[in-house]
Motif scaffolding. Structure first.
Motif, mmCIF file in Angstrom:
data_model
loop_
_atom_site.group_PDB
_atom_site.id
_atom_site.type_symbol
_atom_site.label_atom_id
_atom_site.label_comp_id
_atom_site.label_asym_id
_atom_site.label_seq_id
_atom_site.Cartn_x
_atom_site.Cartn_y
_atom_site.Cartn_z
ATOM 1 N N VAL A 158 47.694 36.428 49.300
ATOM 2 C CA VAL A 158 48.335 35.118 49.278
ATOM 3 C C VAL A 158 47.290 34.053 48.968
ATOM 4 O O VAL A 158 46.335 33.860 49.731
ATOM 5 N N ALA A 159 47.450 33.387 47.826
ATOM 6 C CA ALA A 159 46.586 32.249 47.481
ATOM 7 C C ALA A 159 47.086 31.027 48.240
ATOM 8 O O ALA A 159 48.255 30.662 48.143
ATOM 9 N N LEU A 160 46.184 30.380 48.999
ATOM 10 C CA LEU A 160 46.551 29.267 49.868
ATOM 11 C C LEU A 160 45.708 28.034 49.541
ATOM 12 O O LEU A 160 44.587 28.161 49.021
ATOM 13 N N PRO A 161 46.217 26.847 49.853
ATOM 14 C CA PRO A 161 45.398 25.649 49.650
ATOM 15 C C PRO A 161 44.238 25.608 50.624
ATOM 16 O O PRO A 161 44.314 26.165 51.732
ATOM 17 N N GLY A 162 43.160 24.972 50.209
ATOM 18 C CA GLY A 162 42.025 24.782 51.097
ATOM 19 C C GLY A 162 42.140 23.482 51.863
ATOM 20 O O GLY A 162 43.181 22.818 51.880
ATOM 21 N N ARG A 163 41.049 23.084 52.480
ATOM 22 C CA ARG A 163 41.070 21.855 53.280
ATOM 23 C C ARG A 163 41.207 20.616 52.407
ATOM 24 O O ARG A 163 41.739 19.607 52.837
ATOM 25 N N VAL A 164 40.722 20.695 51.168
ATOM 26 C CA VAL A 164 40.853 19.581 50.239
ATOM 27 C C VAL A 164 41.949 19.934 49.234
ATOM 28 O O VAL A 164 41.798 20.870 48.454
ATOM 29 N N PRO A 165 43.081 19.237 49.239
ATOM 30 C CA PRO A 165 44.195 19.587 48.352
ATOM 31 C C PRO A 165 43.777 19.629 46.888
ATOM 32 O O PRO A 165 43.031 18.780 46.409
ATOM 33 N N ASP A 203 35.778 60.274 30.084
ATOM 34 C CA ASP A 203 36.514 61.314 30.818
ATOM 35 C C ASP A 203 36.771 60.922 32.271
ATOM 36 O O ASP A 203 37.018 61.790 33.116
ATOM 37 N N ALA A 204 36.709 59.649 32.561
ATOM 38 C CA ALA A 204 36.999 59.146 33.905
ATOM 39 C C ALA A 204 38.371 58.470 33.912
ATOM 40 O O ALA A 204 38.914 58.125 32.865
ATOM 41 N N GLU A 205 38.911 58.282 35.102
ATOM 42 C CA GLU A 205 40.235 57.675 35.223
ATOM 43 C C GLU A 205 40.251 56.676 36.376
ATOM 44 O O GLU A 205 39.746 56.956 37.466
ATOM 45 N N LEU A 206 40.860 55.533 36.125
ATOM 46 C CA LEU A 206 41.046 54.505 37.150
ATOM 47 C C LEU A 206 42.517 54.140 37.232
ATOM 48 O O LEU A 206 43.145 53.832 36.217
ATOM 49 N N ARG A 207 43.038 54.168 38.452
ATOM 50 C CA ARG A 207 44.383 53.653 38.716
ATOM 51 C C ARG A 207 44.219 52.437 39.624
ATOM 52 O O ARG A 207 43.835 52.570 40.784
ATOM 53 N N TRP A 208 44.480 51.275 39.059
ATOM 54 C CA TRP A 208 44.285 49.998 39.753
ATOM 55 C C TRP A 208 45.670 49.461 40.108
ATOM 56 O O TRP A 208 46.374 48.926 39.261
ATOM 57 N N LEU A 209 46.059 49.603 41.382
ATOM 58 C CA LEU A 209 47.451 49.392 41.775
ATOM 59 C C LEU A 209 47.564 48.513 43.026
ATOM 60 O O LEU A 209 48.085 48.936 44.068
ATOM 61 N N PRO A 210 47.116 47.269 42.949
ATOM 62 C CA PRO A 210 47.219 46.390 44.119
ATOM 63 C C PRO A 210 48.651 45.915 44.341
ATOM 64 O O PRO A 210 49.496 45.970 43.442
ATOM 65 N N GLU A 211 48.914 45.423 45.536
ATOM 66 C CA GLU A 211 50.177 44.769 45.839
ATOM 67 C C GLU A 211 50.183 43.374 45.187
ATOM 68 O O GLU A 211 49.158 42.905 44.701
ATOM 69 N N PRO A 212 51.337 42.690 45.172
ATOM 70 C CA PRO A 212 51.411 41.421 44.428
ATOM 71 C C PRO A 212 50.494 40.328 44.964
ATOM 72 O O PRO A 212 50.093 40.330 46.134
ATOM 73 N N LEU A 213 50.200 39.397 44.075
ATOM 74 C CA LEU A 213 49.553 38.142 44.436
ATOM 75 C C LEU A 213 50.640 37.077 44.581
ATOM 76 O O LEU A 213 51.477 36.930 43.693
ATOM 77 N N ILE A 214 50.633 36.344 45.686
ATOM 78 C CA ILE A 214 51.616 35.288 45.932
ATOM 79 C C ILE A 214 50.909 33.944 45.825
ATOM 80 O O ILE A 214 49.915 33.694 46.506
ATOM 81 N N SER A 215 51.428 33.097 44.950
ATOM 82 C CA SER A 215 50.867 31.762 44.746
ATOM 83 C C SER A 215 51.625 30.773 45.627
ATOM 84 O O SER A 215 52.726 30.335 45.288
ATOM 85 N N ALA A 216 51.054 30.428 46.784
ATOM 86 C CA ALA A 216 51.720 29.549 47.751
ATOM 87 C C ALA A 216 51.641 28.093 47.304
ATOM 88 O O ALA A 216 50.734 27.691 46.561
ATOM 89 N N ALA A 217 52.587 27.296 47.773
ATOM 90 C CA ALA A 217 52.635 25.876 47.421
ATOM 91 C C ALA A 217 51.324 25.194 47.778
ATOM 92 O O ALA A 217 50.756 25.410 48.851
ATOM 93 N N GLY A 218 50.828 24.365 46.853
ATOM 94 C CA GLY A 218 49.598 23.610 47.089
ATOM 95 C C GLY A 218 48.324 24.345 46.738
ATOM 96 O O GLY A 218 47.242 23.747 46.733
ATOM 97 N N SER A 219 48.413 25.635 46.424
ATOM 98 C CA SER A 219 47.210 26.398 46.087
ATOM 99 C C SER A 219 46.863 26.214 44.614
ATOM 100 O O SER A 219 47.689 25.787 43.803
ATOM 101 N N ALA A 220 45.632 26.555 44.279
ATOM 102 C CA ALA A 220 45.171 26.538 42.886
ATOM 103 C C ALA A 220 44.193 27.695 42.726
ATOM 104 O O ALA A 220 43.158 27.735 43.392
ATOM 105 N N LEU A 221 44.544 28.652 41.872
ATOM 106 C CA LEU A 221 43.738 29.865 41.744
ATOM 107 C C LEU A 221 43.603 30.250 40.280
ATOM 108 O O LEU A 221 44.589 30.241 39.530
ATOM 109 N N ARG A 222 42.384 30.607 39.892
ATOM 110 C CA ARG A 222 42.135 31.245 38.594
ATOM 111 C C ARG A 222 41.706 32.675 38.867
ATOM 112 O O ARG A 222 40.697 32.907 39.545
#
Length: 250
Positions: A78-85, A100-119
Motif C-alpha cells: 500500500v502506497a501511503l502519503p508521508g508527513r508532507v503531502p 537457462d535460469a528462470e524467474l517467476r516474479w509474482l507479487p500481490e497488488p500495489l494499492i495507490s492510496a489517496a494522497g500518496s505519490a509513488l514512482r
C-alpha cells in the motif's frame, strides 16, 4: 529535504537451489518459503508500512545461470502519503536472470492510496536463454476513496536488446488516465509478461480475454497479457486466464 526510509533488499539464487544472498532491509523483509517444483521461493513480508512519501526502496534479485527462483509477497503493498503531502516515494526493482535460469516474479497488488505519490520502476535483464514470468497489478484507491498519483515503468532487455519499455501514469495530474483510452472508469490494472525460448519456435496467438483484456505476442520469444477491471480480483482472473493460454502457472 523530506526525510524518508531508505532500504536496499537483495536476493541471489544459485543453481543448486540455495540462496547465497537473502538480505531484507527496512519495510522489505525477505523470508525463504516452500515452493513446489524446482524453485527456491522467497516471500516479501512488509515489516512496516510503506512505501510512504519520501521513502526510497530498492529490491534486487539475481538468478544465476541454471537457477530457478519464485518471488511472492505476503500481502498487497500500500502506497501511503508521508508527513508532507505530495512528497513522492520511489520503489525500484532490478532483476537479472542468467542463461537457462528462470524467474517467476509474482507479487500481490500495489494499492495507490489517496494522497500518496509513488514512482515504481522495474528493470529486467535477461540472458538469451532465460525464462521469465512477471506479474504486476495496481489498484487505484482503497474501497471508496480516490487514488493517489502512481507512475509505473517496466523495462525489459533480452540478450542486451530492448524487449519492452512501458510507462503508465494514473491519478491526479496524469492526463487522460481515467478516459476510454486508458482505464475507462476501471480501478484495477494488471499485466503478465512471459518470456521463453519456446515462444520463438511457436509464438503466442493474439487473443481477446473478455472485453477488457488482451494477449499480445511481442517481437521476441515473449507474450504480454494486459487487463483492466473494476477490482483486483477481476484483474487477477483475467491474468490467470492469459497464463493458462500460455501454459504457465502464475
Amino acid at each position: 529535504m523530506t526525510a524518508g526510509v531508505m532500504a536496499d533488499a537483495r536476493i541471489t539464487a544459485a543453481r543448486d537451489g540455495s540462496l547465497p544472498l537473502l538480505r531484507g532491509d527496512g519495510p522489505l523483509a525477505l523470508r525463504r518459503t516452500r515452493a513446489d517444483g524446482p524453485y527456491a521461493q522467497v516471500t516479501v513480508v512488509g515489516a512496516m508500512s510503506g512505501p510512504l512519501g519520501g521513502d526510497r526502496l530498492r529490491l534486487t534479485a539475481e538468478v544465476e545461470p541454471g537457477a530457478a527462483l519464485r518471488v511472492t509477497s505476503a500481502a498487497a503493498t500500500v502506497a501511503l502519503p508521508g508527513r508532507v503531502p505530495g512528497t513522492p516515494a520511489a520503489y525500484d526493482t532490478v532483476l537479472t536472470v542468467g542463461d537457462d535460469a528462470e524467474l517467476r516474479w509474482l507479487p500481490e497488488p500495489l494499492i495507490s492510496a489517496a494522497g500518496s505519490a509513488l514512482r515504481m520502476t522495474t528493470r529486467v535483464e535477461l540472458a538469451a536463454t532465460a525464462r521469465l514470468v512477471l506479474r504486476e497489478q495496481q489498484v487505484l484507491g482503497r474501497a471508496g476513496e480516490e487514488p493517489g498519483r502512481l507512475t509505473t515503468r517496466l523495462v525489459v532487455r533480452l540478450a542486451g536488446r530492448p524487449l519492452l519499455d512501458q510507462e503508465l501514469s494514473y491519478g491526479p495530474g496524469a492526463p487522460g488516465w481515467d478516459g476510454g483510452a486508458v482505464l475507462g472508469g476501471h480501478r484495477a490494472v494488471g499485466q503478465l509478461l512471459v518470456v521463453s525460448p519456446e515462444l520463438a519456435e511457436k509464438p503466442a496467438e493474439s487473443a481477446l480475454l473478455g472485453d477488457t483484456a488482451v494477449l499480445t505476442p511481442l517481437a521476441g520469444p515473449a507474450a504480454l497479457v494486459t487487463a483492466v477491471a473494476p477490482d483486483a480480483l477481476a484483474v487477477r482472473r483475467l491474468l490467470d486466464e492469459g497464463a493458462a493460454r500460455l501454459s504457465v502457472a502464475a
